[in-house]
Motif scaffolding. Structure first.
Motif, PDB file in Angstrom:
ATOM      1  N   THR A 105       0.828  -1.212   0.000  1.00 43.98           N
ATOM      2  CA  THR A 105       0.000   0.000   0.000  1.00 43.98           C
ATOM      3  C   THR A 105       0.854   1.250   0.000  1.00 43.98           C
ATOM      4  O   THR A 105       0.412   2.300  -0.439  1.00 43.98           O
ATOM      5  CB  THR A 105      -0.943   0.043   1.218  1.00 43.98           C
TER       6      THR A 105
ATOM      7  N   ARG B  87       0.603  -3.385  -5.366  1.00 46.66           N
ATOM      8  CA  ARG B  87      -0.669  -3.159  -4.691  1.00 46.66           C
ATOM      9  C   ARG B  87      -1.846  -3.879  -5.351  1.00 46.66           C
ATOM     10  O   ARG B  87      -2.783  -4.295  -4.682  1.00 46.66           O
ATOM     11  CB  ARG B  87      -0.914  -1.643  -4.682  1.00 46.66           C
TER      12      ARG B  87
ATOM     13  N   VAL C  22      -3.806 -10.191  -5.675  1.00 46.70           N
ATOM     14  CA  VAL C  22      -4.527 -10.967  -4.666  1.00 46.70           C
ATOM     15  C   VAL C  22      -3.705 -11.033  -3.372  1.00 46.70           C
ATOM     16  O   VAL C  22      -4.266 -10.974  -2.279  1.00 46.70           O
ATOM     17  CB  VAL C  22      -4.864 -12.378  -5.203  1.00 46.70           C
TER      18      VAL C  22
ATOM     19  N   HIS D 158      -2.137  -8.896  -1.930  1.00 56.48           N
ATOM     20  CA  HIS D 158      -2.381  -7.695  -1.127  1.00 56.48           C
ATOM     21  C   HIS D 158      -3.484  -7.929  -0.092  1.00 56.48           C
ATOM     22  O   HIS D 158      -3.551  -7.250   0.928  1.00 56.48           O
ATOM     23  CB  HIS D 158      -2.738  -6.525  -2.045  1.00 56.48           C
ATOM     24  N   TYR D 159      -4.334  -8.918  -0.333  1.00 53.25           N
ATOM     25  CA  TYR D 159      -5.453  -9.205   0.572  1.00 53.25           C
ATOM     26  C   TYR D 159      -5.181 -10.410   1.480  1.00 53.25           C
ATOM     27  O   TYR D 159      -6.040 -10.778   2.271  1.00 53.25           O
ATOM     28  CB  TYR D 159      -6.735  -9.432  -0.231  1.00 53.25           C
TER      29      TYR D 159
ATOM     30  N   ARG E 210       0.633  -9.786   2.486  1.00 51.71           N
ATOM     31  CA  ARG E 210       0.246  -8.391   2.250  1.00 51.71           C
ATOM     32  C   ARG E 210       1.469  -7.498   2.120  1.00 51.71           C
ATOM     33  O   ARG E 210       1.556  -6.663   1.233  1.00 51.71           O
ATOM     34  CB  ARG E 210      -0.656  -7.905   3.385  1.00 51.71           C
TER      35      ARG E 210
END
Length: 186
Positions: free
Chosen positions: A24, A149, A152, A154-155, A160
């Protein structure tokens, strides 16, 4: 004290371990660039994998690819065709989606190492290694950088925030597995 603050701020803005925010914190352009690279490499590898597995896109399928592996000195050519096809297709799909990116990159890298061993010596010829080398280096880079970012991963809580250690471990896994397969050649 001032240099420590600058290091923390720089590392945070690059999404490093001090930032704790992972992908992020990456600038939008970096994440978009990684997305484009992942999409292209992923599509290419899925295409090559399905050529080997199903004969799609003008590929030889398992039988034809198995014969190629046998002629290249690998034992159990059909089994090797399945392993290579699955590594390329599933690794490519993982890169495309940004799913388990270090492992997906390892699958692609391991296959490309074997392809380099088979084709080395034909540099910049129609059957040259430059394309294979580009795929291998790109997969290595994605293992080290993470997917960005828009992925997948990232989740997923564990993935992450990309970690250099995950990328290095994936690269080591790819090299060890590839060398184990290469050593089975006649």
């Amino acid at each position: 004290m001032a240099s420590r603050h600058r290091t923390t701020s720089l590392t945070s803005s690059l999404g490093g371990p001090l930032g704790g925010q992972g992908a992020t914190a990456l600038p939008t352009g970096v994440s978009l660039g990684l997305l484009l690279i992942r999409l292209m490499i992923g599509l290419i590898m899925v295409g090559h994998g399905t050529q080997k597995l199903f004969g799609w896109f003008g590929g030889a399928g398992i039988d034809g690819t198995g014969k190629f592996f046998t002629q290249s000195g690998y034992p159990a050519g059909k089994a090797m065709a399945v392993v290579a096809g699955l590594s390329e297709a599933l690794g490519g799909l993982g890169l495309f989606l940004g799913l388990l990116t270090p492992l997906a990159a390892a699958a692609v890298l391991g296959t490309m190492i074997n392809a380099l061993v088979v084709t080395w010596g034909d540099f910049f010829l129609p059957t040259g290694v430059e394309f294979t080398l580009l795929i291998a280096v790109t997969a290595t880079a994605l293992a080290l950088t993470g997917p960005g970012r828009y992925a997948v991963d990232h989740y997923l809580p564990v993935l992450r925030a990309p970690r250099l250690s995950y990328g290095v471990a994936a690269i080591v896994l790819a090299v060890v597995a590839a060398l184990a397969v290469v050593l089975t050649r006649d």
